[in-house]
Each structure stands twice: as structure tokens, then as C-alpha cells.
Design an enzyme around this catalytic site. Structure first.
Site, short mmCIF file in Angstrom:
data_model
loop_
_atom_site.label_atom_id
_atom_site.label_comp_id
_atom_site.label_asym_id
_atom_site.label_seq_id
_atom_site.Cartn_x
_atom_site.Cartn_y
_atom_site.Cartn_z
CB CYS A 131 37.81 36.00 -67.20
SG CYS A 131 36.05 35.62 -67.39
CG HIS B 102 33.45 34.56 -63.59
ND1 HIS B 102 34.43 34.72 -64.54
CD2 HIS B 102 33.51 33.27 -63.19
CE1 HIS B 102 35.07 33.57 -64.70
NE2 HIS B 102 34.53 32.67 -63.91
CB CYS C 39 33.55 38.75 -67.39
SG CYS C 39 32.96 37.52 -66.21
CD GLU D 214 33.93 40.28 -63.80
OE1 GLU D 214 33.58 39.22 -63.22
OE2 GLU D 214 35.09 40.52 -64.13
ZN LIG Z 1 34.84 36.44 -65.58
#
Ligand SMILES: [Zn+2]
Length: 194
Positions: A110, A74, A113, A76
Site C-alpha cells: 500500500c 501491515h 508500506c 510489511e
Molecule cells: Zn501496507
């Protein structure tokens, strides 16, 4: 000097001892939006982010799950790795840097993260739209602020910046793409479609 109240000028937002001026917030979120647009054009979930330390960008990332065939990549996580590299190159202590770093991201982090951000002890996250499917800052779970004594520290969120655009990009992505299908080499969104 008295702080002006009720005016839009000199707008400033605060979180965990950090203040972010409207000007710098807009500038960084704008760059994150460009990263998200690039992700969308590459057939990735359109999320872009950057990390700012001492008014300097020390890491940036966009979602690259399909490209890397790695579900953890992701935006991040990509940005965290870049900050770690930045620290390594400059012999900085990552713990000290992360504790003074603000994350700007187009979509609510999310659950995964959000937990990573806690463990790195990032104090403040400025984000765009909600992440209704996987959000870890209130939408699905409250990883950002829950009492989790063994998982880093809670962080503060400032949501809602250019949320509409961020949502539109997500909608475009989920309408047109099957993320698990092999990606065509032809870019459907060539150019600078907004
Ligand atoms: Zn994430």
C-alpha cells in the site's frame, strides 16, 4: 555462455542490480502465500510477506491489524521490525542489510508500506496481485518509482506471481468479514482450505 532467450527454463528476473531465479522466487512466494492464508484464517486481511537477505529469510510478517488493534501493522511493517531485530541480535548494520534485501509479498504494498520500503532503501519487491484500493506501486499512487528526493530511494517491482490465488484470498476476506467487527474465537476456515 549465451543467455537463452525465449525459453522458460533458466528463467531469471532482475531488478535494481538483483536477480531472482524462478526457483527461489517460487519458493519464497509460496511461503508468503502460507502467511497470507494464516492471516485469512485469523480474520485478518490476507497479506503475507518475507524478506530475504543473502538467500536467507531475515524477517516475515502477515497483516495483524485486527489482532493488535493498530492500523499500521501491515505485513510489511511487521517484517521490517523483524529484520531490525535480526540486525540488532547479530550486530549488523540495518542500512547495509536492507539495501541488499528482497521483499516477497502476496499483494502490492500500500501507499504507507511503499513509503516505508523506500525509507529503508529496499531495492526490489516481488509481489502477487494488485492492491486496487491502496496500492502504492502503481494502482493508486506510484510511491515505488516517483521522484521523491526526501523519501528514501525508488525501488523496482516484479508483479504478478500467483496473483490469482492472492486475489481469491482477498475476495474471500472481503466477502465474509467485517474487519471492524469483534472477531469470533471460532475459526471459520479451520484446516487447510485453499
Ligand atoms: Zn501496507
Amino acid at each position: 555462455m549465451e543467455a537463452p532467450t525465449g525459453t522458460e527454463e533458466e528463467e531469471e528476473e532482475r531488478g535494481n542490480g538483483f536477480s531472482v531465479s524462478a526457483e527461489e522466487r517460487d519458493r519464497w512466494i509460496d511461503r508468503a502465500m502460507h502467511m497470507a492464508q494464516e492471516a485469512l484464517e485469523s480474520g485478518e486481511v490476507p497479506v503475507g510477506c518475507l524478506m530475504v537477505y543473502n538467500n536467507q529469510m531475515v524477517g516475515m510478517g502477515r497483516n495483524e491489524v485486527n489482532e493488535t488493534k493498530n492500523a499500521t501493522r501491515h505485513a510489511e511493517m511487521v517484517a521490517i521490525d523483524q529484520v531490525l531485530n535480526w540486525c540488532l541480535r547479530r550486530s549488523k548494520n540495518p542500512a547495509e542489510v536492507f539495501q541488499r534485501t528482497v521483499l516477497y509479498v502476496t499483494v502490492e504494498p500500500c501507499i504507507m508500506c511503499a513509503a516505508a520500503l523506500r525509507i529503508m532503501r529496499i531495492p526490489l519487491v516481488v509481489y502477487g496481485c494488485q492492491n486496487e484500493r491502496f496500492g502504492g506501486c502503481g494502482s493508486v499512487l506510484n510511491i515505488s518509482s516517483d521522484d521523491l528526493p526526501n523519501t528514501g530511494t525508488a525501488f523496482q517491482c516484479i508483479p504478478g506471481h500467483r496473483a490469482k490465488e492472492a486475489v481469491e484470498m482477498l475476495k474471500t476476506f472481503y466477502k465474509q468479514e467485517n474487519p471492524n467487527a469483534p472477531q469470533s474465537k471460532v475459526r471459520k476456515l479451520n484446516g487447510h482450505k485453499r
